[in-house]
Write a protein that holds these residues in place. Structure first.
Motif, PDB file in Angstrom:
ATOM      1  N   LEU A 547       0.914  -1.288  -0.020  1.00 23.55           N
ATOM      2  CA  LEU A 547       0.031  -0.137   0.076  1.00 23.55           C
ATOM      3  C   LEU A 547       0.627   1.059   0.047  1.00 23.55           C
ATOM      4  CD1 LEU A 547      -2.619   1.259   0.214  1.00 23.55           C
ATOM      5  CD2 LEU A 547      -2.657   1.020   2.699  1.00 23.55           C
ATOM      6  N   VAL A 553      -2.501   0.252  -4.587  1.00 22.38           N
ATOM      7  CA  VAL A 553      -2.008  -1.115  -4.114  1.00 22.38           C
ATOM      8  C   VAL A 553      -1.647  -2.099  -5.291  1.00 22.38           C
ATOM      9  CG1 VAL A 553      -3.215  -3.117  -2.569  1.00 22.38           C
ATOM     10  CG2 VAL A 553      -3.841  -0.661  -2.314  1.00 22.38           C
ATOM     11  N   LEU A 588      -5.974  -0.966   4.307  1.00 20.04           N
ATOM     12  CA  LEU A 588      -6.351  -1.681   2.892  1.00 20.04           C
ATOM     13  C   LEU A 588      -7.900  -1.688   2.699  1.00 20.04           C
ATOM     14  CD1 LEU A 588      -4.451  -3.141   0.881  1.00 20.04           C
ATOM     15  CD2 LEU A 588      -5.182  -5.412   1.961  1.00 20.04           C
ATOM     16  N   GLY A 597      -6.305   2.205  -0.931  1.00 12.54           N
ATOM     17  CA  GLY A 597      -6.102   2.492   0.623  1.00 12.54           C
ATOM     18  C   GLY A 597      -7.077   3.424   0.814  1.00 12.54           C
TER      19      GLY A 597
END
Length: 1340
Positions: A547, A553, A588, A597
């Motif tokens: 992240l 991500v 997450l 994120g």
């Protein structure tokens, strides 16, 4: 006028209830005298038959045949009464005159009579003696009496009468209802006779209604309600369930439920009244005579099965609409129905067109289009069908075909022939009871086999339990169920239900039905505790989830990427929030199916539900939007509409940071419920329980280097030494292990630091043994943290106010020490080899001031502590710590700080610390850590110790050496030097004086060490070699040794021949020749010490051994076919045959290890030493894994040692699979010999004759090995019979083909079976036989 006796009842009178054999008489007058005989007839072999009492005279029976015909109507025999004999069966009666008045005779349908006990047969039991239920107490007494006989063995008997329906084989119209009771179930043979009488034809065999043989009385008692009686003819399938003795949606063992008929349930306030319309399609043969039922499911509850009853023969006919009114409880909002039938009657199959429901209270209407067959022999074979409610033409819930994987255990007799049923429960209802009918395997529920079934149902949401059981039918009805895995294709989740118990009325607790709750991988759940830091590894991308600060991500990070660390926050249940370790504000998240994120605690999209899979992986699913999971494609990008979903992965291997921190208490799991444990005798086993006996304490000695101490047995360490792996280690270097982490599985392997390439391995019985890494899983351990340890503080300064700090837990001794003597600081010239271990660019000041912090462990000392500090330009010491205030220093769990001034010694790389000025011989000290901080530039040096300085603990001394540790790794290793001291073979050469040794190398010295064992100095014997060990930070190349002998009298002088120092780690040996007395006199001065310089040479013995071992090394290349399905998941092995001998099996590896993939060339190194000239190989696999079939293109061989540039190419080009090609998983290939002809590849035709004895047939897997003058063909499975669909039947001959390189003249065969089928315990119990050649055939 004569008086003639007569009877008071007629010759056609039915059986009398009297028990007397002599009949009562009365007198009356007749005009003609009549001679009458009163006789009682009994049935052959049946002591329970009460006897037929008859009067025989010339009026009633004119001939003997007339008597036989009359008796045939009264005595139940299969073919009538054909013979009459005396009670013992010795004399036959052939005419009326031979019958004697008042006697008893036996009737039979054959010549051979079965004698009976007339006294027992004449006593008829009272009615309550037959039908009365047996009390628990009386039954216990009966069992106790029965068990007095022969080890408690008893035959199954009826205790409470029960009804059973009997059909004639092939004719459902001829059926009888009988009551199983004591009278007719004395023996199985007697019951068959009874059935013959009842059915009026000879009954030889009984079958269940689906064709399984009922072999004995126990199987008959366990039958569910109906059997088929047959003669010697085979079973004839038919509709044997016409009376509807079985019910739907009911799993055996579950409490009985009520199945109300329509309009029978009283109405109440909470009741709902429904109009049900069922449309049968107009397809030919669409109608059914079975009983149809329906179950309604709402968000509150379900209605249970409701039978749709009506006038028999007119319901559910082709093209009809049948209307019913049913009443249910308050089930809430309807979301699905299940409709099915009992599969009984003359017309079983049913084609349902549509079901319509009308809520008569609310007016809601529902339509459920079906358009499908409900029949076991049509379509998918499912009889019940589930239909979801439609809204605007779309189902409110999807219809899912669950994949049910049922694994039978590996125990003998684990398989079953019974019918197995399952009911699956989820958040949205259940599937109802479903029979597991169609497996992907030809024969279901065999030992060690996994069967796969399809169960269609409206999606149940998250599954939480199943109920599974069987009906107890079949000869081998007991079943050991290992586990059930259900795969949900809608959410792509797997649910595991562990059982590992018997479902057998004669085993375990006697239950044949079990309720199993979903099993998350318990060894993984500990990872998701609040505060843990995790990494998520993706097998597809081979990277970690990261992240980034910009909220993006991906799954491409390496294990050192700081943005791949996530902290666990438990929300509820299995729902978590994973926050970035580097950016705690970010978490997450799954937003609109996209992984990003998000700011934590702001959006519910950060809440992720963790689903642990049977393979140990985790799937992260959105808690807000079920079905949305964290998914990445092959490029490591978040899978979505823009990147595509092709080749995506949503499973992650979860790694926890800090598992092997110092002081951690861990389990080293070897399976789901087993762990590596220390046994009382010091041995280790991988079959221990996951309890305290298997707890290990971690002692971290460097980066990735640990020792493991038993928690239950302190000071016992896991070690590898002398080809043994056990828990008797003392903390020396044999207990040091390198932790190798396997990212793909989440496991670790423990490699010995002392013996590189050697791992802690497990044998098949669970015992530990040093092994090499062959790619097998026997070196994999799955760590589970019981208590986290602490990371060693590095680079942190100690505050002045915290001079004494405690630690939470004592550190057990991991290192070896020895008692020194005081000495002056030694100096030596700087070496060019020395490096700057701290990486500093500026030299230290000429006069350096340092703060030295000493952390004491669980035991303190009152002695002074001496310190030596080594740098690359000299050494400082001894520096005494604690001359004053001695009793206030080095207390348990206390950190003491000292300020020392050191002259310029360059860059510091090690220290030596020892106890000095001992107050008593019992002193011991637990040293945890030493740190040094430069007071000017604040540079910190760390020296982790975790050791004991004591004479009372094994071979330890009051001394230890510690290297500087940087980034968790020592800059120089600790080396164990093996010292061999040779005493000369001269008169009085031995001594018991104290002898000391100091070893010097390019990197300093070891300090003077007393040559001792277990705390006591030894006597050096004349002509003997004494061995010692000196542990020190690596000295690099050795330069000299110093010997000192402290002899107080001339009689104690010692003659030393030589000293040999071996450094086994680098295969080095140094010889220091002495050949003189110690002490010695030189120029009038007595010298007690001497310096010896080496006759240096490096041993090449190991290299020579390695070269010798490498002789016969070959490189083998295995080429798999280039199409998509060519690869295999099985384990591949090789056999090689030479003129001298054969070698094998050589395991090359498994497809589960990413080997043998399509269009791959896999290369291996194998050793074929001493085989001689090769003439053939055999390659194949064990047929394991999900897809074992393998297309092998070719095999190439090339000699490595001695080197040969000639490559042997062996084309194969065929399938190695049971279900493809020739059906064989092995292939032999001949190798050309330049001096001989190539051996031909022959097809051996094997004829196997099964005997004619009862029970000679087998369902087991049968294997054969042909052995000739030119080797053998290997163990081959006899898989496909050329002439029969079903193999190895009684009295049958089967033909098989074995393809092998010519074996020369056949000498013998080895034939065996694996015992997977029933009746494997026959004869002497052996499952393998060696048969030698007998002219043209092999015979048992």
């Amino acid at each position: 006028m004569s008086e003639t006796p007569s009877t008071s009842y007629s010759v056609n009178q039915p059986n009398s209830s009297e028990s007397e054999q002599t009949l009562s008489t009365r007198h009356f007058n007749v005009t003609e005298p009549v001679v009458a005989k009163r006789i009682c007839f009994y049935k052959s072999g049946d002591p329970q038959f009460n006897g037929i009492k008859m009067v025989i005279n010339n009026r009633s029976y004119k001939t003997f045949d007339a008597l036989l015909d009359s008796l045939s109507k009264r005595v139940p025999l299969p073919f009538g009464v054909r013979n009459i004999s005396t009670p013992k069966g010795r004399h036959s009666v052939t005419n009326l005159e031979d019958l004697e008045d008042g006697k008893s005779y036996i009737c039979s349908h054959q010549r051979k009579m079965k004698p009976i006990n007339l006294e027992q047969a004449s006593k008829k039991p009272l009615p309550w003696q037959i039908s009365r239920p047996v009390s628990a107490r009386r039954r216990a007494v009966q069992l106790a009496r029965e068990n007095e006989d022969g080890f408690g063995h008893r035959e199954s008997k009826i205790t409470t009468p029960r009804k059973i329906l009997v059909f004639k084989n092939g004719d459902v119209r001829l059926r009888r209802t009988i009551v199983l009771g004591k009278k007719n179930t004395q023996t199985f043979e007697a019951f068959l006779d009874y059935m013959s009488e009842l059915m009026q034809y000879p009954v030889v065999k009984l079958y269940t209604t689906n064709g399984r043989k009922v072999p004995n009385l126990q199987a008959l008692i366990l039958c569910s309600g109906a059997v088929v009686a047959a003669g010697r003819e085979p079973f004839k399938p038919s509709n044997y369930d016409s009376l509807g003795y079985s019910r739907p949606a009911k799993l055996l063992g579950i409490a009985n439920r009520v199945y109300p008929k329509a309009n029978t349930k009283p109405e109440s306030e909470n009741s709902k009244k429904w109009k049900v319309s069922v449309l049968t399609s107009d397809t030919p043969s669409a109608g059914t005579s079975s009983k149809v039922y329906i179950t309604l499911y709402g968000d509150h509850s379900s209605s249970g099965p409701i039978f749709l009853d009506g006038e028999e023969g007119k319901l559910f006919q082709r093209g009809n609409e049948d209307i019913f009114t049913v009443i249910t409880g308050n089930i809430g909002h309807l979301y699905k129905i299940r409709i099915g039938h009992t599969n009984t009657g003359s017309s079983l199959a049913w084609h349902c067109e549509e079901v319509q429901l009308l809520n008569l209270l609310s007016g809601e209407q529902f339509s459920f289009p079906a358009h499908r067959w409900l029949a076991w022999d049509q379509a998918d074979g499912e009889i019940p069908v589930e239909l979801p409610v439609l809204q605007q033409g779309q189902p409110v819930l999807p219809v899912t075909v669950y994949e049910v994987h049922v694994t039978t255990g590996e125990l003998w007799n684990a398989g079953t022939e019974a019918d197995v049923y399952i009911s699956v429960y989820g958040e949205r209802g259940d599937t109802g009871s479903r029979q597991l009918l169609r497996s992907q395997k030809s024969k279901k529920f065999l030992k060690g086999q996994t069967d796969i079934f399809a169960v269609e149902a409206v999606h149940l949401g998250h599954l939480y339990k199943i109920v599974i059981g069987h009906n107890g039918l079949g000869s081998g009805n007991g079943w050991f169920l290992d586990k059930v895995v259900i795969k949900d294709p809608t959410t792509d989740l797997d649910y595991t239900f562990l059982c590992r118990r018997w479902l057998d009325e004669g085993q375990d607790d006697g239950n044949i039905v079990r309720e199993l709750t979903v099993t998350d991988w318990a060894a993984e759940k500990w990872k998701f505790q609040t505060g843990n830091t995790l990494q998520f590894y993706n097998r597809l991308t081979r990277g970690f989830i990261c992240l980034s600060p910009d909220s993006k991500v991906d799954a491409l990070g390496d294990k050192k990427n700081k943005y791949g660390l996530f902290d666990v926050n438990v929300k509820r249940g299995n729902t978590y929030i994973f926050t970035s370790n580097q950016m705690p504000c970010l978490a997450l998240a799954l937003a609109n199916g996209h992984v990003i994120g998000k700011v934590r605690n702001t959006f519910t999209c950060c809440e992720l539900r963790v689903h642990l899979q049977p393979n140990g992986c985790a799937i992260l699913e959105s808690a807000r939007n079920p079905g949305h999971t964290v998914t990445f494609n092959l490029q490591g990008e978040v899978a979505g509409e823009t990147t595509g979903y092709a080749g995506f992965s949503q499973e992650f291997v979860v790694h926890v940071k800090g598992v092997f921190h110092h002081g951690a208490i861990i389990l080293l799991n070897t399976s789901l419920c087993q762990a590596l444990s220390l046994r009382p005798d010091g041995s280790c086993s991988g079959a221990g329980q996951q309890q305290q006996e298997s707890y290990w304490k971690v002692h971290k000695i460097g980066s990735g280097l640990c020792m493991f101490e038993s928690v239950r047995n302190p000071r016992m360490y896991l070690k590898i030494k002398d080809d043994q792996c056990n828990g008797t280690g003392t903390g020396d270097e044999y207990c040091h292990f390198k932790i190798e982490k396997n990212l793909e599985t989440g496991s670790v392997s423990l490699e010995s630091v002392r013996n590189r390439g050697i791992y802690v391995g497990l044998l098949p019985d669970g015992q530990t043994k040093p092994v090499i890494n062959t790619g097998e899983r026997n070196i994999f351990f799955y760590p589970q943290v019981i208590k986290f340890g602490r990371e060693e503080p590095m680079g942190t300064s100690a505050a002045a106010s915290q001079e004494r700090k405690g630690i939470g837990e004592s550190q057990l001794q991991p290192a070896k020490a020895q008692k020194p003597v005081s000495q002056s600081p030694s100096t030596f010239p700087p070496s060019k080899e020395m490096r700057n271990p701290q990486g500093g660019e500026c030299p230290l000041p000429s006069h350096d001031e340092w703060k030295v912090s000493v952390l004491t462990g669980s035991a303190g000392t009152e002695a002074n502590v001496a310190l030596w500090i080594y740098g690359d330009r000299g050494v400082a010491g001894p520096i005494t710590l604690g001359k004053d205030n001695r009793k206030q220093l080095f207390l348990p769990r206390q950190e003491d700080e000292f300020q020392v001034k050191i002259k310029s010694i360059g860059n510091i790389y090690k220290i030596r610390i020892e106890l000095d000025g001992l107050l008593n011989g019992q002193s011991e000290w637990n040293l945890a850590r030493v740190t040094m901080q430069h007071l000017k530039n604040k540079k910190m040096l760390n020296f982790p110790a975790n050791t004991w300085l004591s004479k009372n603990r094994d071979d330890r001394e009051f001394l230890c050496e510690l290297p500087v540790v940087e980034a968790g790794k020592p800059i120089y290793p600790i080396v164990l030097y093996h010292v061999y001291v040779y005493t000369g073979d001269l008169e009085q050469a031995d001594t018991d004086s104290a002898v000391y040794l100091c070893i010097y190398g390019k990197r300093g010295d070891s300090g003077l060490r007393l040559l001792h064992k277990t705390g006591m100095r030894v006597t050096l014997q004349r002509g003997m070699v004494s061995a010692f060990e000196v542990e020190a930070v690596s000295l690099a190349k050795l330069q000299k040794v110093l010997l000192r002998c402290e002899a107080s009298a001339k009689s104690q002088y010692w003659y030393c021949d030589k000293v040999i120092v071996r450094e086994t780690e680098n295969n080095l040996e140094y010889v220091f020749s002495c050949e003189r007395w110690l002490p010695f006199v030189s120029q009038g001065v007595i010298h007690s010490e001497i310096e010896l310089y080496p006759q240096e040479f490096q041993i090449n013995q190991q290299l020579k051994m390695q070269e010798a071992a490498n002789e016969g090394d070959w490189k083998i290349t295995v080429v798999t076919g280039d199409f998509e399905t060519a690869g295999t998941t099985a384990t591949v092995s090789l056999y090689a045959y030479g003129e001298n001998r054969a070698s094998g099996p050589i395991i090359l590896g498994s497809g589960r290890q990413q080997l043998f993939n399509p269009n791959n060339e896999d290369t291996f190194k194998i050793n074929l030493r001493d085989l001689g000239q090769l003439y053939k190989i055999r390659i194949g696999h064990d047929n394991t894994g999900n897809d074992p079939s393998w297309y092998l293109e070719e095999v190439r061989l090339e000699r490595v040692v001695p080197l040969s540039h000639e490559e042997i190419c062996l084309p194969v080009e065929c399938w190695l699979a049971e279900d493809k090609g020739e059906g064989d998983t092995w292939r032999e290939v001949a190798i050309r010999n330049p001096t001989k002809e190539l051996l031909p590849l022959l097809v051996y035709e094997v004829h196997v004759y099964t005997g004619t004895k009862l029970g000679a047939e087998t369902d087991s897997n049968v294997y054969i090995n042909l052995i000739g003058t030119r080797g053998d063909a290997g163990k081959r499975k006899l898989h496909r019979s050329k002439n029969n669909n079903v193999k190895f039947q009684r009295g049958q001959m089967d033909i098989f083909c074995i393809k092998a390189v010519s074996l020369g003249d056949l000498e013998k065969v080895l034939i065996s079976c694996d015992g997977a089928g029933p009746d494997e315990y026959q004869d002497d119990g052996k499952t393998e036989r060696e048969l030698t050649a007998n002219s043209k055939y092999f015979a048992l």
